[in-house]
Motif scaffolding. Structure first.
Motif, short mmCIF file in Angstrom:
data_model
loop_
_atom_site.label_atom_id
_atom_site.label_comp_id
_atom_site.label_asym_id
_atom_site.label_seq_id
_atom_site.Cartn_x
_atom_site.Cartn_y
_atom_site.Cartn_z
N UNK A 54 0.83 -1.21 0.00
CA UNK A 54 0.00 0.00 0.00
C UNK A 54 0.86 1.26 0.00
N UNK A 55 1.91 1.26 0.83
CA UNK A 55 2.80 2.42 0.91
C UNK A 55 3.53 2.62 -0.42
N UNK A 56 4.00 1.54 -1.02
CA UNK A 56 4.71 1.64 -2.30
C UNK A 56 3.80 2.21 -3.39
N UNK A 57 2.55 1.79 -3.40
CA UNK A 57 1.60 2.31 -4.38
C UNK A 57 1.37 3.80 -4.15
N UNK A 58 1.15 4.19 -2.89
CA UNK A 58 0.94 5.61 -2.58
C UNK A 58 2.15 6.45 -2.97
N UNK A 59 3.34 5.93 -2.71
CA UNK A 59 4.57 6.66 -3.07
C UNK A 59 4.64 6.87 -4.59
N UNK A 60 4.31 5.86 -5.34
CA UNK A 60 4.35 5.98 -6.80
C UNK A 60 3.28 6.94 -7.31
N UNK A 61 2.09 6.88 -6.72
CA UNK A 61 1.05 7.83 -7.09
C UNK A 61 1.49 9.26 -6.80
N UNK A 62 2.15 9.45 -5.68
CA UNK A 62 2.66 10.78 -5.35
C UNK A 62 3.76 11.22 -6.30
N UNK A 63 4.67 10.33 -6.59
CA UNK A 63 5.77 10.64 -7.50
C UNK A 63 5.26 11.04 -8.88
N UNK A 64 4.16 10.41 -9.29
CA UNK A 64 3.58 10.70 -10.61
C UNK A 64 2.67 11.92 -10.60
N UNK A 65 2.45 12.49 -9.41
CA UNK A 65 1.65 13.71 -9.32
C UNK A 65 0.16 13.50 -9.19
N UNK A 66 -0.28 12.33 -8.77
CA UNK A 66 -1.71 12.06 -8.65
C UNK A 66 -2.27 12.32 -7.26
N UNK A 67 -1.44 12.76 -6.32
CA UNK A 67 -1.91 13.07 -4.97
C UNK A 67 -1.83 14.57 -4.74
N UNK A 68 -2.68 15.07 -3.84
CA UNK A 68 -2.61 16.49 -3.55
C UNK A 68 -1.38 16.79 -2.69
N UNK A 69 -1.07 18.05 -2.52
CA UNK A 69 0.17 18.44 -1.86
C UNK A 69 0.23 17.97 -0.41
N UNK A 70 -0.90 17.96 0.29
CA UNK A 70 -0.90 17.50 1.68
C UNK A 70 -0.58 16.02 1.78
N UNK A 71 -1.16 15.23 0.87
CA UNK A 71 -0.89 13.78 0.87
C UNK A 71 0.58 13.52 0.51
N UNK A 72 1.10 14.27 -0.44
CA UNK A 72 2.50 14.11 -0.84
C UNK A 72 3.43 14.48 0.31
N UNK A 73 3.10 15.56 1.01
CA UNK A 73 3.91 15.98 2.15
C UNK A 73 3.91 14.91 3.24
N UNK A 74 2.74 14.33 3.50
CA UNK A 74 2.63 13.28 4.53
C UNK A 74 3.48 12.06 4.18
N UNK A 75 3.62 11.79 2.90
CA UNK A 75 4.43 10.65 2.45
C UNK A 75 5.91 10.99 2.36
N UNK A 76 6.22 12.27 2.42
CA UNK A 76 7.61 12.69 2.28
C UNK A 76 8.06 12.79 0.84
#
Length: 58
Positions: A33-55
């Motif tokens: 789950x974390x790896x998927x979220x990280x990749x979604x963030x890296x690709x720009x599919x998460x909002x800035x707050x979610x990306x910040x929470x993931x680092x």
């Protein structure tokens, strides 16, 4: 709502994921789950707050 997802991966990848998960004290599902979220963030599919929470840097 959470849903179940079944995937097929190479045996060597599963062994590595299990090893890393064990060292981190987490389950394989948590790791995936974390790896998927990280990749979604890296690709720009998460909002800035979610990306910040993931680092993930923006």
């Amino acid at each position: 709502m959470k849903v179940q997802l079944n995937i097929k991966i190479e045996q060597k990848d599963l062994k590595l994921v299990r090893k890393i998960s064990e060292k981190r004290g987490e389950g394989v599902a948590d790791f995936v789950r974390f790896a998927i979220r990280m990749e979604l963030g890296r690709l720009g599919f998460l909002d800035s707050d979610e990306m910040k929470a993931l680092g993930v840097s923006t």
